[in-house]
Design a protein around this motif. Sequence first.
Motif, mmCIF file in Angstrom:
data_model
loop_
_atom_site.group_PDB
_atom_site.id
_atom_site.type_symbol
_atom_site.label_atom_id
_atom_site.label_comp_id
_atom_site.label_asym_id
_atom_site.label_seq_id
_atom_site.Cartn_x
_atom_site.Cartn_y
_atom_site.Cartn_z
ATOM 1 N N ILE A 106 4.097 7.128 11.910
ATOM 2 C CA ILE A 106 4.971 8.276 11.688
ATOM 3 C C ILE A 106 4.884 8.737 10.234
ATOM 4 O O ILE A 106 4.749 9.927 9.934
ATOM 5 N N GLU A 107 4.909 7.761 9.357
ATOM 6 C CA GLU A 107 4.782 8.058 7.930
ATOM 7 C C GLU A 107 3.481 8.827 7.662
ATOM 8 O O GLU A 107 3.474 9.823 6.928
ATOM 9 N N GLY A 108 2.419 8.373 8.292
ATOM 10 C CA GLY A 108 1.129 9.033 8.113
ATOM 11 C C GLY A 108 1.125 10.448 8.682
ATOM 12 O O GLY A 108 0.520 11.362 8.099
ATOM 13 N N GLN A 109 1.803 10.597 9.798
ATOM 14 C CA GLN A 109 1.852 11.929 10.390
ATOM 15 C C GLN A 109 2.645 12.872 9.487
ATOM 16 O O GLN A 109 2.260 14.015 9.262
ATOM 17 N N GLU A 110 3.747 12.340 8.970
ATOM 18 C CA GLU A 110 4.557 13.178 8.088
ATOM 19 C C GLU A 110 3.801 13.549 6.827
ATOM 20 O O GLU A 110 3.944 14.643 6.291
ATOM 21 N N ALA A 111 2.967 12.626 6.356
ATOM 22 C CA ALA A 111 2.196 12.894 5.137
ATOM 23 C C ALA A 111 0.962 13.732 5.428
ATOM 24 O O ALA A 111 0.171 14.025 4.542
ATOM 25 N N GLY A 112 0.749 14.065 6.720
ATOM 26 C CA GLY A 112 -0.417 14.878 7.055
ATOM 27 C C GLY A 112 -1.708 14.100 7.119
ATOM 28 O O GLY A 112 -2.785 14.657 7.263
ATOM 29 N N LEU A 113 -1.612 12.804 7.037
ATOM 30 C CA LEU A 113 -2.837 11.995 7.070
ATOM 31 C C LEU A 113 -3.269 11.689 8.500
ATOM 32 O O LEU A 113 -4.443 11.446 8.779
ATOM 33 N N ILE A 114 -2.314 11.644 9.402
ATOM 34 C CA ILE A 114 -2.610 11.234 10.771
ATOM 35 C C ILE A 114 -2.331 12.375 11.739
ATOM 36 O O ILE A 114 -1.350 13.115 11.582
ATOM 37 N N ARG A 115 -3.217 12.526 12.704
ATOM 38 C CA ARG A 115 -3.120 13.592 13.685
ATOM 39 C C ARG A 115 -1.750 13.591 14.345
ATOM 40 O O ARG A 115 -1.263 12.557 14.792
ATOM 41 N N LYS A 116 -1.203 14.777 14.465
ATOM 42 C CA LYS A 116 0.148 14.865 15.021
ATOM 43 C C LYS A 116 0.159 14.846 16.543
ATOM 44 O O LYS A 116 1.210 14.731 17.169
ATOM 45 N N GLU B 235 0.850 -1.196 0.000
ATOM 46 C CA GLU B 235 0.000 0.000 0.000
ATOM 47 C C GLU B 235 0.881 1.240 0.000
ATOM 48 O O GLU B 235 1.948 1.259 0.611
ATOM 49 N N LYS B 236 0.383 2.279 -0.601
ATOM 50 C CA LYS B 236 1.144 3.528 -0.633
ATOM 51 C C LYS B 236 0.859 4.372 0.589
ATOM 52 O O LYS B 236 1.720 4.953 1.220
ATOM 53 N N ASP B 237 -0.373 4.437 0.900
ATOM 54 C CA ASP B 237 -0.947 5.366 1.839
ATOM 55 C C ASP B 237 -0.932 4.793 3.264
ATOM 56 O O ASP B 237 -1.293 3.652 3.510
ATOM 57 N N ALA B 238 -0.490 5.580 4.229
ATOM 58 C CA ALA B 238 -0.357 5.095 5.606
ATOM 59 C C ALA B 238 -1.678 4.544 6.148
ATOM 60 O O ALA B 238 -1.705 3.529 6.850
ATOM 61 N N LEU B 239 -2.765 5.226 5.808
ATOM 62 C CA LEU B 239 -4.045 4.757 6.337
ATOM 63 C C LEU B 239 -4.397 3.397 5.741
ATOM 64 O O LEU B 239 -4.897 2.500 6.428
ATOM 65 N N GLN B 240 -4.123 3.253 4.475
ATOM 66 C CA GLN B 240 -4.377 1.958 3.839
ATOM 67 C C GLN B 240 -3.445 0.890 4.386
ATOM 68 O O GLN B 240 -3.797 -0.279 4.473
ATOM 69 N N LYS B 241 -2.228 1.328 4.756
ATOM 70 C CA LYS B 241 -1.291 0.373 5.339
ATOM 71 C C LYS B 241 -1.811 -0.173 6.667
ATOM 72 O O LYS B 241 -1.631 -1.342 6.999
ATOM 73 N N ILE B 242 -2.469 0.687 7.388
ATOM 74 C CA ILE B 242 -3.031 0.241 8.662
ATOM 75 C C ILE B 242 -4.134 -0.780 8.431
ATOM 76 O O ILE B 242 -4.211 -1.815 9.092
ATOM 77 N N LYS B 243 -4.950 -0.492 7.474
ATOM 78 C CA LYS B 243 -6.000 -1.450 7.137
ATOM 79 C C LYS B 243 -5.376 -2.774 6.702
ATOM 80 O O LYS B 243 -5.792 -3.845 7.139
ATOM 81 N N ARG B 244 -4.373 -2.676 5.861
ATOM 82 C CA ARG B 244 -3.694 -3.883 5.390
ATOM 83 C C ARG B 244 -3.080 -4.661 6.562
ATOM 84 O O ARG B 244 -3.114 -5.880 6.594
ATOM 85 N N PHE B 245 -2.509 -3.923 7.501
ATOM 86 C CA PHE B 245 -1.927 -4.577 8.679
ATOM 87 C C PHE B 245 -2.991 -5.387 9.419
ATOM 88 O O PHE B 245 -2.789 -6.553 9.759
#
Lengths: 204, 204, 204, 204
Positions: free
Chosen positions: B134-144, B75-85
């Motif tokens: 962390i990746e998601g936070q850096e990409a602005g997808l996840i709350r810091k 997955e590219k996207d951190a949020l999708q990575k979480i789902k994949r996990f």
Amino acid sequence: MKEENKHQKIIKAAVKVFAEKGFYNARVSEIAKEANVADGTIYLYFKNKDDILISLFEEEFGKLVENMRKEINKEKDALQKIKRFAVSHLSFVAKQQQLAEVFGVEVRQSSKFMKEYINKPFIEYLNLIRSVIIEGQEAGLIRKDLTPGIMKRAVFGALDEMSRYWVLSSKKKHSVDEAALQISDVFIWGMMSEEARKNYPWPA
Amino acid sequence: MKEENKHQKIIKAAVKVFAEKGFYNARVSEIAKEANVADGTIYLYFKNKDDILISLFEEEFGKLVENMRKEINKEKDALQKIKRFAVSHLSFVAKQQQLAEVFGVEVRQSSKFMKEYINKPFIEYLNLIRSVIIEGQEAGLIRKDLTPGIMKRAVFGALDEMSRYWVLSSKKKHSVDEAALQISDVFIWGMMSEEARKNYPWPA
Amino acid sequence: MKEENKHQKIIKAAVKVFAEKGFYNARVSEIAKEANVADGTIYLYFKNKDDILISLFEEEFGKLVENMRKEINKEKDALQKIKRFAVSHLSFVAKQQQLAEVFGVEVRQSSKFMKEYINKPFIEYLNLIRSVIIEGQEAGLIRKDLTPGIMKRAVFGALDEMSRYWVLSSKKKHSVDEAALQISDVFIWGMMSEEARKNYPWPA
Amino acid sequence: MKEENKHQKIIKAAVKVFAEKGFYNARVSEIAKEANVADGTIYLYFKNKDDILISLFEEEFGKLVENMRKEINKEKDALQKIKRFAVSHLSFVAKQQQLAEVFGVEVRQSSKFMKEYINKPFIEYLNLIRSVIIEGQEAGLIRKDLTPGIMKRAVFGALDEMSRYWVLSSKKKHSVDEAALQISDVFIWGMMSEEARKNYPWPA
DNA sequence: CATGAATGAGTCTTCATTCAT
DNA sequence: TATGAATGAAGACTCATTCAT
């Protein structure tokens, strides 16, 4: 003032020893020594070693359930109840480290036979969360597509994993309160229904 | 190929016996029988009983970590990575029940001494989640405002508690996939940053 | 020549220790020492302490029964068979004091549970006498008004009490042979039918 | 009179418990419960567990001896005394099953140490028979070639084996009286001297 | 390398006995 | 005297580990 109730004294000693060594590496004689009683005295109050753990669970976990029930009832709103659950749970862990350690470990590892006895109060505890979620769904605060039976485990699991870390690590990087808030916050916003999200008073 | 590596044969047998009885109630002789080797043979491949569990962890958990790393990188996207996990984790549990059971239980209960060895691969596994966050936070997808070290445990704990239920209960009311989706969905929406929430393509 | 059969070695040691101390005062560890094996080795050959005694009975008493069957069959005449029984019984006692002591004591005292197992070979032994008496009655040598089931116990009891004395006392006033002859003589003349008394060749 | 002598109450309780369980499987606490006294009270009346059995023997067996002495003195003739002994002995067994059971078993199995104390009254009992036999020999009724010390054991052994059967079996095929008569009859005819046989008034 | 019989240290549990009340 | 809670010594049994074959 004959000395404090011996049953209690032994339970307390067992909590300490089980927490330090785990059930299987705990020696009955060590519990006895910790409780300042003779080995044989243990068997006046408990059928056998298993029975110490089982009684410990029934009694102490029972208290925990009751206490938590009161805690969450201090809140009106299901989402706030979840937050309160998280905070109370981790606060209990912080205050009663050894007991929490025993609960956390033995709920999982005890033999199939004991599990039967041990799981009863544990399930009750889980179902406190379940009730809150159902209540929230009925009130329109929580998404109806979420299965309460799954969510109760997700919420508990998240907190429990956190507390395990907290209990075992000596570092304690994150304060427990902070963890409770972050975790409940994520769950609240994750489980919140679309409409609640519009009206819900900030901050969660 | 009949003469499969004996080390492997023993590990495989140990997984089965540990899953059924737990480490402390597992008998070395039973592992030997299950592996079709003599009791003494075990000690040609492992230092002692503890060492079987430790090796089992290092090797099998290691594989799991590697596998999961590949999975989330699909997955590219951190949020999708979480789902994949979440999906991969529970799918592993479903496919390798016994191994999952051993992992789940023994990560918690093993003696302090063993924990040292056992936790290493486990921490690595947890840190896969941490990296994603962390990746998601850096990409602005996840709350810091969320601490990755807390969140990794929350996510893992939620999934793990679910899988423990799934593994132990014979009822299996909720399909694992459904659970994976609900749990990851809640985490995604709960951890998602304000702005991501506006732009993020539906459904999570 | 690995050493004599270990099962046998343990039985032999148990006979010695049981004879000296009695079953309840015998220590498994003492049997082990006497047999030159480790304590644990006992449990490779016997289920538990009870099982040692039970096996001992089944095997050794079994041999005794077989041996006695052969002995009495050396005689044609029922009355002579009784004499032979008496002589052989007490001669066995004299030769195998310890075994006799164990038999004599434990037939009586072992717990109700074990009695079941222990009595089987014992009853067989008693019934050797019974058969002889019936045979004598059919041949007209023994009074028909005597119940074989009573007489078998009377004959055995008389011999057994004698042997108990002989085994326990250190004095051994009366030679065993003399006792066997006197006792069988009294029984022969006491059980003999009127007509046999006229024809029976002197001395009994 | 409610407050029966406590010493007696405990002895009575011990008889019951020893008969049911045997000395080694009897629990002091069970005797106490049966006697309606506290565990500790036992030790005000008896030195220890052994002492209960020893006292029991001395007192109760003593009574038995006295009683039997009176019984056989009701008969003039040595041969009739033997019959009376047999009948009285088995009648005692029938009336006092539990006590008989304790006597029968413990005379044999008790540890060497206790045997010393226990055998004293028992030997006295045996010697009642011995006296009768000597008396019979002096009166010309009993064969002089028979050793009284052997015969006393033969007579007692025959009766005792019978009583053991009677006490333990639930079937009770043969009435005790019938057994007493047959056994004494065989002994009488077997021990009777040549000349007595001519003159002795029928039936034995 | 493989075997599996043998080892013996280690633990739970029991129960006769004591003693503070 | 009477109590019965507490004691702790003692013993059966288990099982990880070794080692002679």
